[in-house]
Scaffold this active site. Sequence first.
Site, PDB file in Angstrom:
ATOM      1  N   LYS A 184      39.281  18.874  41.154  1.00 29.16           N
ATOM      2  CA  LYS A 184      39.933  17.558  41.010  1.00 29.16           C
ATOM      3  C   LYS A 184      39.381  16.698  42.145  1.00 29.16           C
ATOM      4  CE  LYS A 184      42.840  14.948  42.058  1.00 29.16           C
ATOM      5  NZ  LYS A 184      42.414  13.611  42.587  1.00 29.16           N
ATOM      6  N   GLU A 260      41.731  22.058  54.734  1.00 29.56           N
ATOM      7  CA  GLU A 260      40.923  21.352  55.736  1.00 29.56           C
ATOM      8  C   GLU A 260      41.489  19.933  55.794  1.00 29.56           C
ATOM      9  OE1 GLU A 260      36.847  23.950  55.391  1.00 29.56           O
ATOM     10  OE2 GLU A 260      36.916  22.132  54.193  1.00 29.56           O
ATOM     11  N   CYS A 294      36.271  13.272  58.941  1.00 27.13           N
ATOM     12  CA  CYS A 294      37.430  13.898  59.592  1.00 27.13           C
ATOM     13  C   CYS A 294      37.114  14.299  61.028  1.00 27.13           C
ATOM     14  CB  CYS A 294      37.864  15.118  58.797  1.00 27.13           C
ATOM     15  SG  CYS A 294      36.535  16.329  58.632  1.00 27.13           S
ATOM     16  N   GLU A 396      45.954   9.383  63.091  1.00 27.28           N
ATOM     17  CA  GLU A 396      44.603   9.261  62.516  1.00 27.28           C
ATOM     18  C   GLU A 396      44.488   7.915  61.802  1.00 27.28           C
ATOM     19  OE1 GLU A 396      43.554  11.466  58.885  1.00 27.28           O
ATOM     20  OE2 GLU A 396      41.718  12.114  59.879  1.00 27.28           O
TER      21      GLU A 396
HETATM   22  P1  NAD Z   1      44.258  12.532  50.378  1.00 30.73           P
HETATM   23  O1  NAD Z   1      45.029  13.659  50.929  1.00 30.73           O
HETATM   24  O2  NAD Z   1      44.945  11.255  50.109  1.00 30.73           O
HETATM   25  O3  NAD Z   1      43.585  12.951  48.977  1.00 30.73           O
HETATM   26  C1  NAD Z   1      42.754  14.085  48.875  1.00 30.73           C
HETATM   27  C2  NAD Z   1      42.824  14.615  47.443  1.00 30.73           C
HETATM   28  O4  NAD Z   1      44.142  15.109  47.203  1.00 30.73           O
HETATM   29  C3  NAD Z   1      42.546  13.578  46.375  1.00 30.73           C
HETATM   30  O5  NAD Z   1      41.772  14.189  45.364  1.00 30.73           O
HETATM   31  C4  NAD Z   1      43.941  13.235  45.873  1.00 30.73           C
HETATM   32  O6  NAD Z   1      43.980  12.768  44.555  1.00 30.73           O
HETATM   33  C5  NAD Z   1      44.625  14.580  45.979  1.00 30.73           C
HETATM   34  N1  NAD Z   1      46.082  14.541  46.071  1.00 30.73           N
HETATM   35  C6  NAD Z   1      46.848  13.589  46.673  1.00 30.73           C
HETATM   36  N2  NAD Z   1      48.160  13.938  46.581  1.00 30.73           N
HETATM   37  C7  NAD Z   1      48.216  15.125  45.931  1.00 30.73           C
HETATM   38  C8  NAD Z   1      49.269  15.985  45.521  1.00 30.73           C
HETATM   39  N3  NAD Z   1      50.546  15.705  45.796  1.00 30.73           N
HETATM   40  N4  NAD Z   1      48.957  17.112  44.843  1.00 30.73           N
HETATM   41  C9  NAD Z   1      47.664  17.419  44.581  1.00 30.73           C
HETATM   42  N5  NAD Z   1      46.628  16.638  44.930  1.00 30.73           N
HETATM   43  C10 NAD Z   1      46.888  15.513  45.599  1.00 30.73           C
HETATM   44  O7  NAD Z   1      43.025  12.336  51.353  1.00 30.73           O
HETATM   45  P2  NAD Z   1      41.898  11.206  51.304  1.00 30.73           P
HETATM   46  O8  NAD Z   1      42.516   9.909  51.688  1.00 30.73           O
HETATM   47  O9  NAD Z   1      41.174  11.334  50.004  1.00 30.73           O
HETATM   48  O10 NAD Z   1      40.908  11.719  52.448  1.00 30.73           O
HETATM   49  C11 NAD Z   1      41.007  11.349  53.788  1.00 30.73           C
HETATM   50  C12 NAD Z   1      41.695  12.453  54.577  1.00 30.73           C
HETATM   51  O11 NAD Z   1      41.009  13.678  54.426  1.00 30.73           O
HETATM   52  C13 NAD Z   1      41.707  12.187  56.079  1.00 30.73           C
HETATM   53  O12 NAD Z   1      42.949  12.575  56.598  1.00 30.73           O
HETATM   54  C14 NAD Z   1      40.618  13.125  56.602  1.00 30.73           C
HETATM   55  O13 NAD Z   1      40.745  13.490  57.951  1.00 30.73           O
HETATM   56  C15 NAD Z   1      40.784  14.295  55.692  1.00 30.73           C
HETATM   57  N6  NAD Z   1      39.565  15.103  55.632  1.00 30.73           N
HETATM   58  C16 NAD Z   1      39.554  16.324  56.245  1.00 30.73           C
HETATM   59  C17 NAD Z   1      38.393  17.098  56.241  1.00 30.73           C
HETATM   60  C18 NAD Z   1      38.303  18.443  56.919  1.00 30.73           C
HETATM   61  O14 NAD Z   1      37.327  19.155  56.712  1.00 30.73           O
HETATM   62  N7  NAD Z   1      39.266  18.828  57.733  1.00 30.73           N
HETATM   63  C19 NAD Z   1      37.264  16.622  55.581  1.00 30.73           C
HETATM   64  C20 NAD Z   1      37.315  15.369  54.976  1.00 30.73           C
HETATM   65  C21 NAD Z   1      38.474  14.605  54.997  1.00 30.73           C
HETATM   66  O1  6OD Z   2      30.264  20.025  57.333  1.00 33.53           O
HETATM   67  C1  6OD Z   2      31.184  20.558  56.705  1.00 33.53           C
HETATM   68  O2  6OD Z   2      31.073  21.680  56.174  1.00 33.53           O
HETATM   69  C2  6OD Z   2      32.462  19.856  56.549  1.00 33.53           C
HETATM   70  N1  6OD Z   2      33.433  20.509  55.885  1.00 33.53           N
HETATM   71  C3  6OD Z   2      32.601  18.602  57.048  1.00 33.53           C
HETATM   72  C4  6OD Z   2      33.789  17.858  56.985  1.00 33.53           C
HETATM   73  C5  6OD Z   2      33.757  16.548  57.305  1.00 33.53           C
HETATM   74  C6  6OD Z   2      34.936  15.746  57.251  1.00 33.53           C
HETATM   75  O3  6OD Z   2      34.963  14.587  56.852  1.00 33.53           O
END
Ligand code: NAD
Ligand code: 6OD
Length: 492
Positions: A184, A260, A294, A396
């Site tokens: 998804k 993550e 992130c 954040e």
């Molecule tokens: P988000 O949590 O809003 O959405 C991520 C995904 O989850 C989307 O596909 C969304 O449709 C889905 N989703 C939302 N609510 C849901 C629910 N209740 N049940 C199931 N699915 C659901 O995140 P975003 O705004 O798309 O991404 C930005 C965030 O992601 C930031 O906080 C960033 O730090 C984090 N991020 C973390 C990493 C990591 O590796 N730690 C990597 C990239 C992004």
């Molecule tokens: O490099 C990766 O494997 C990874 N998961 C990066 C995440 C980046 C966050 O936005």
Amino acid sequence: MRKPAGDLVKRIQNYIDGRFVSGKREFADINPADGTVIAQVAEADQAQVDEAVHSARRTLLGEWGRIGVGERASRLHRVADAIEKRFDCFVQAEVADTGKPVSLASRLDVPRAAANFRVFADLVKMAGLESFQTETPDGTHALNYAVRKPLGVVGIITPWNLPLLLLTWKVAPALACGNAVVVKPSEETPATAALLAEAMQDAGTPNGVYNVVHGFGPDSAGQFLTQHDDVDAITFTGESKTGAAIMKAVAPTVKPVSFELGGKNAAVVFADCNFEEAVRGVADGVFLNTGQVCLCAERVYVERKIFSSFVEALKRKAESLHPGHPSDPKTDLGPLISSQHREKVLSYYKLAGEEGATLITGGGVTKFGDNRDQGFYVQPTIYTGLPESARCVKEEIFGPVCHIAPFDTEEEAIVMANDTDYGLAASIWTSDLKRGHRVAQQMKVGITWVNCWFLRDLRTPFGGAGLSGIGREGGMHSLNFYSELNNICIRL
Ligand code: NAD
Ligand code: 6OD
């Protein structure tokens, strides 16, 4: 939301059991660079999510379930070949969906997608498991050995910031371990997950191994997937609060989860650093992908002796970035992902002022005087002068913004860097490697870079502490998450 001039709006469909299928409802996919609609996306309903999960289950009991590890690995290499063959299509789709500069998608996102498949294909072939010859006090002998089995149907939910990179980071090891997946992708960036379905077809991946359901989270495809009785595990990348909601949703069916999540990462700059390299590295770590990584550093701590010169140098770097249209090769700062996300980032720019920050540069919206003004651009922004308790230092923001604070001692820097509920990443800038090593060991995070940032070796553990996640992926950690280990004990 505007229609593109004289252009046909594309349709992006779900991909279920090897076929592209439309949905009863559609939603718009918006180009963040100018606010135009680039595609209408089919939203999967409950029945379609069910069908995707059943199709994944069928293939596990059929063709995919019978394929051995060597053949799986060569199919994954074929997926990587298919991505490389369609390199330009993937780059264009990712750029249009995310607004990220074409230079970034070409050097990071799409090459990493292919690399994700190649690394896990090679790793799974080489991965051994432990075995023990056992002797009990009464003289019984036994041989214990573990075997690796797929978990089954894995649900994969991903965000919009590095859509293809983060999706393939999970799809590749899941398939390497013999699972079938239902993904998804983010509603903001559905295109490359659909293109990956074409690459899967090119690579001869059996129907049902890779399924895509488009839609939103609550009351939509995301929730239908996490609550599904026949999904064996969920791996999720996204916001910490979404992780918490998913944790609740999976609780009744006790699925393994890998999370993550968000970050509020620190960069710690010591006076003995290589100044130019540190400025370049920290600038990258604050502004890459318009701060929507992130791992980005929104908190920068600089030793007082070089504080003023560092602030000045980072300001010059921020002001020398080229905001522009993502397809222009000179652009190194694209828009934010959406109008809604821009509102969030701008609300923090406003809050910083209210909390008493000194604005060093930026703080507003970028204006171009052309159609890019319909896009979601903001200025790269630097603040100083906030207390560590300020919301702008704690929460954040996920934009091209950082707060810079001075420190006097190593101990103080460590306390400040660790003073967060998140625990994803840190970077340390020093010419004294003993210090780098010493400080790195005290960071309460999943990954610490010394004199570099976002330098990745895919065999290493990746994940976060605290609000930044649960578990580790990468290398053997991914193989262990995506497998069920069965220990077999044979009495000899
Ligand atoms: P988000 O949590 O809003 O959405 C991520 C995904 O989850 C989307 O596909 C969304 O449709 C889905 N989703 C939302 N609510 C849901 C629910 N209740 N049940 C199931 N699915 C659901 O995140 P975003 O705004 O798309 O991404 C930005 C965030 O992601 C930031 O906080 C960033 O730090 C984090 N991020 C973390 C990493 C990591 O590796 N730690 C990597 C990239 C992004
Ligand atoms: O490099 C990766 O494997 C990874 N998961 C990066 C995440 C980046 C966050 O936005």
